[in-house]
Scaffold this motif. Structure first.
Motif, PDB file in Angstrom:
ATOM      1  N   LYS A   1      -3.080   3.761   3.578  1.00  0.00           N
ATOM      2  CA  LYS A   1      -4.467   3.359   3.325  1.00  0.00           C
ATOM      3  C   LYS A   1      -5.065   4.177   2.186  1.00  0.00           C
ATOM      4  O   LYS A   1      -5.792   3.645   1.342  1.00  0.00           O
TER       5      LYS A   1
ATOM      6  N   GLU B   1      -6.465   2.685  -1.242  1.00  0.00           N
ATOM      7  CA  GLU B   1      -7.830   2.971  -1.700  1.00  0.00           C
ATOM      8  C   GLU B   1      -7.825   3.573  -3.102  1.00  0.00           C
ATOM      9  O   GLU B   1      -8.709   3.266  -3.920  1.00  0.00           O
TER      10      GLU B   1
ATOM     11  N   TYR C   1      -9.598   1.980  -6.282  1.00  0.00           N
ATOM     12  CA  TYR C   1     -10.536   2.796  -7.055  1.00  0.00           C
ATOM     13  C   TYR C   1     -10.249   2.655  -8.557  1.00  0.00           C
ATOM     14  O   TYR C   1     -11.160   2.459  -9.354  1.00  0.00           O
TER      15      TYR C   1
ATOM     16  N   THR D   1     -10.120   9.716  -2.334  1.00  0.00           N
ATOM     17  CA  THR D   1      -9.060   8.955  -2.996  1.00  0.00           C
ATOM     18  C   THR D   1      -9.165   8.979  -4.514  1.00  0.00           C
ATOM     19  O   THR D   1      -8.346   8.360  -5.192  1.00  0.00           O
TER      20      THR D   1
END
Length: 190
Positions: free
Chosen positions: A156, A160, A164, A117
């Protein structure tokens, strides 16, 4: 007698390979399929393109367009597959397999997403749009369940990624930027 015998043999060979005659749409398509089945994808691509170009008004041209997209997908040339599926969808919006084509557009985007990610996930939004279309327009399709699962995975990943970035700002004590990202995370991905 030998000449007659050779002529007769040539006629028999010609009749037995009628389905594989590259001068007919059906034969040319059949030849392309053989290359496809043998995983000789570059040759299959060339042959499917020939069917499409030589016999543009044949049903085999339409079949070749879809098969061409499928070959790109099998080769894991997902960007080319996405373009080919999208072109097919634009040209044949009422096709019997449009649910499959719409799903494959989304799956082609999805397959291009990075595994982590911390990379660019902008294609996830395109995948989600395509999966939403499958879910909304074709709820009874055999592809609807997988479209929902892939959409959830894409969401998702985007969440994420946002976390981050928010954590990055937080660790550097850029609290205003971190707060904005955390609030965006909660608002967009509850």
């Amino acid at each position: 007698i030998c000449g007659s015998l050779l002529l007769g043999l040539n006629l028999m060979v010609g009749c037995s390979s009628d389905g594989k005659n590259a001068d007919t749409a059906e034969g040319a398509y059949s030849i392309a399929q053989e290359f496809d089945k043998d995983e000789r994808y570059e040759e299959a691509i060339k042959r499917y393109q020939e069917v499409r170009n030589k016999f543009p008004y044949s049903k085999f041209a339409t079949m070749a367009e879809l098969s061409l997209a499928d070959v790109y997908f099998k080769q894991e040339s997902f960007a080319e597959a996405q373009v080919a599926y999208q072109n097919f969808k634009d040209l044949h919006p009422k096709h019997a397999q449009i649910d499959y084509v719409s799903f494959r557009v989304g799956l082609s985007y999805f397959k291009q997403l990075p595994e982590t990610t911390d990379r660019d996930l902008s294609l996830a939004n395109n995948a989600i749009v395509a999966f939403d279309e499958v879910i909304a327009k074709f709820p009874n399709s055999t592809f609807a369940t997988e479209a929902k699962e892939n959409k959830t995975t894409s969401l998702k990943m985007l969440a994420e990624e946002e976390k981050y970035v928010a954590d990055f700002y937080f660790k550097r004590e850029k609290f205003d930027s971190a707060l904005t990202r955390y609030e965006g995370l909660l608002a967009s991905y509850p």
